[in-house]
Design an enzyme around this catalytic site. Structure first.
Site, PDB file in Angstrom:
ATOM      1  CE  LYS A 111     -85.160  55.815  15.576  1.00  0.00           C
ATOM      2  NZ  LYS A 111     -86.229  55.107  14.844  1.00  0.00           N
TER       3      LYS A 111
HETATM    4  N1  GLU Z   1     -89.616  55.056  16.171  1.00  0.00           N
HETATM    5  C1  GLU Z   1     -90.545  54.541  15.215  1.00  0.00           C
HETATM    6  C2  GLU Z   1     -89.831  53.988  14.010  1.00  0.00           C
HETATM    7  O1  GLU Z   1     -88.690  53.597  14.092  1.00  0.00           O
HETATM    8  C3  GLU Z   1     -91.616  55.560  14.853  1.00  0.00           C
HETATM    9  C4  GLU Z   1     -91.122  56.798  14.202  1.00  0.00           C
HETATM   10  C5  GLU Z   1     -92.200  57.855  14.033  1.00  0.00           C
HETATM   11  O2  GLU Z   1     -93.345  57.584  14.300  1.00  0.00           O
HETATM   12  O3  GLU Z   1     -91.831  58.961  13.636  1.00  0.00           O
HETATM   13  O4  GLU Z   1     -90.394  53.819  12.962  1.00  0.00           O
END
Ligand code: GLU
Length: 421
Positions: A111
């Site tokens: 993240k």
């Molecule tokens: N930000 C989204 C999540 O928390 C998508 C993450 C992604 O598609 O890599 O799942």
């Protein structure tokens, strides 16, 4: 300055660890693997200098945490918000590891975040911020290393800048470095709606467990960003009755049901759900505790806490957001027999279609919407059923079952790969 978590605001990483501990104990996870699984692989902090439109120079703080790359490249979004902290990004990265494992994608978890208020930045400033952040991470991201995506306050336009910056450094177009891109830059059909669609699929499974029908199921949605608005739109289209919606500016309720098509037109103009004529205004806090069948938090962390959990009147909670329920609230809700579809399962539709996008980019062959949605449905239904039967077999709730399943899968991979020394 990094925000210090106070007593009233739970630290998201601690919240994750509390659930992890319960699952690890049930799995009788050995101490060594416990440490491996709880220690992020890599944490990066970068300073991002940006020449602002008024000629001044401003330095922003950015993070990328790669929690695990055991099952494949790191995967996870990037959020832009004034209160982003390293602890939050660390928790969100770990949740991505568990989420990808729950739906069995060949990804680890990561993240990113930048401490900024995107509403106060011009388009040019936002672009410079994004490009410089990407350049700082150039050696650690990539289609085989770590693949970012949208999250809170980031969108297709920002993903396009990341793809372009990475490609400029690589001297070739590398679409697979990021997902959630615009369609003509290697994006996938169905990605924008995917998290909301995934929420609808797991809600369908949950209500069928309770012998409920969509048209008699009243839904309250907290948050009207990408996840909340898409979930509202898809649930409404499928026949659910959406009786309340909130966003940062206000909340509305109509126990007879809200016409989401009209609400979306209102939001397009007014930029908020507040002031929608066919519903009554209510406070955001009050909305969460109104009688309903499904409560769908789709905003940020720590919205359902020990303070309001006792007053929640929903039968099912479908966590569209990451970490909306605290560990203390979990216990209260469990005692009240509220059925929780945990975040790492409920909102996994987004990363599932991100996976499809990554596969399509690598193949250079793009699928149609029917194929994307059918494959999403198959993965979400299988994952829901696997977690539900795991929960029944081990006499645990859905959250702990999802954690156990995920931890077991990641631990298995680490054991099988062995430790390189
Ligand atoms: N930000 C989204 C999540 O928390 C998508 C993450 C992604 O598609 O890599 O799942």
């Amino acid at each position: 300055m990094e925000k210090v978590a106070s007593q009233t605001e739970p630290n998201p990483f601690e919240e994750m660890v509390q659930r992890f501990n319960i699952a690890a104990e049930k799995l009788k996870l050995d101490d060594g693997l416990y440490q491996v699984l709880l220690t992020p692989d890599r944490e990066i902090g970068v300073a991002i200098p940006v020449l602002m439109d008024n000629g001044s120079l401003k330095v922003f703080k950015g993070y990328r945490v790669q929690h695990s790359v055991a099952r494949g490249p790191g995967k996870g979004g990037i959020r832009y918000a004034p209160d982003v902290t390293l602890d939050e990004v660390r928790a969100l990265a770990a949740w991505m590891t568990w989420k990808c494992a729950v739906v069995n994608l060949p990804f680890g978890g990561a993240k990113g975040g930048i401490v900024c208020d995107p509403k106060k930045l011009s388009n040019a400033e936002l672009e410079k911020l994004t490009r410089r952040y990407t350049a700082s991470l150039i050696d650690v991201i990539g289609p085989d290393r770590d693949v970012p995506a949208p999250d809170v306050n980031t969108d297709e336009r920002i993903m396009a800048w990341i793809m372009d910056t990475y490609s400029m450094h690589a001297r070739r177009t590398v679409t697979g470095v990021v997902t959630g891109k615009p369609l003509d830059l290697g994006g996938s059909v169905g990605r924008r709606e995917a998290t909301g669609r995934g929420c609808k699929i797991v809600c369908d499974r949950a209500i069928s467990r309770f012998g409920m029908k969509r048209e008699n199921t009243r839904v309250i949605i907290q948050g009207f960003g990408n996840v909340g608005s898409m979930a509202a739109h898809i649930l409404y289209g499928a026949g659910y009755s959406i009786i309340g919606v909130s966003d940062v500016h206000g909340a509305i309720i109509n126990t007879l049901g809200i016409n989401i098509t009209k609400l979306m037109a209102h939001v397009h103009e007014a930029k908020t759900v507040a002031g929608f004529p066919d519903a009554e205004p209510i406070s955001g806090e009050e909305l969460l505790v109104q009688p309903c069948d499904i409560l769908l938090p789709a905003a940020t962390e720590n919205q359902i806490t020990h303070e309001n959990a006792g007053s929640i009147q929903a039968r099912i909670i479908c966590e569209g957001a990451n970490g909306p329920t605290t560990a203390q609230a979990d216990e209260i809700l469990f005692d009240k027999k509220v059925f929780i579809i945990p975040d790492i399962l409920a909102n996994a539709g987004g990363v599932t279609v991100s996976y499809f996008e990554w596969v399509q980019d690598r193949q250079g062959y793009f699928w149609n919407l029917k194929t994307v949605n059918e494959r999403l449905e198959e993965i979400m239904v299988n994952s829901f059923d696997t977690v539900a039967s795991y929960a029944d077999r081990h006499s645990v709730n859905m959250r702990i079952a999802a954690y156990m399943l995920a931890i077991d899968r990641v631990a298995f991979t680490i054991r099988e790969r062995g430790i390189y020394a």
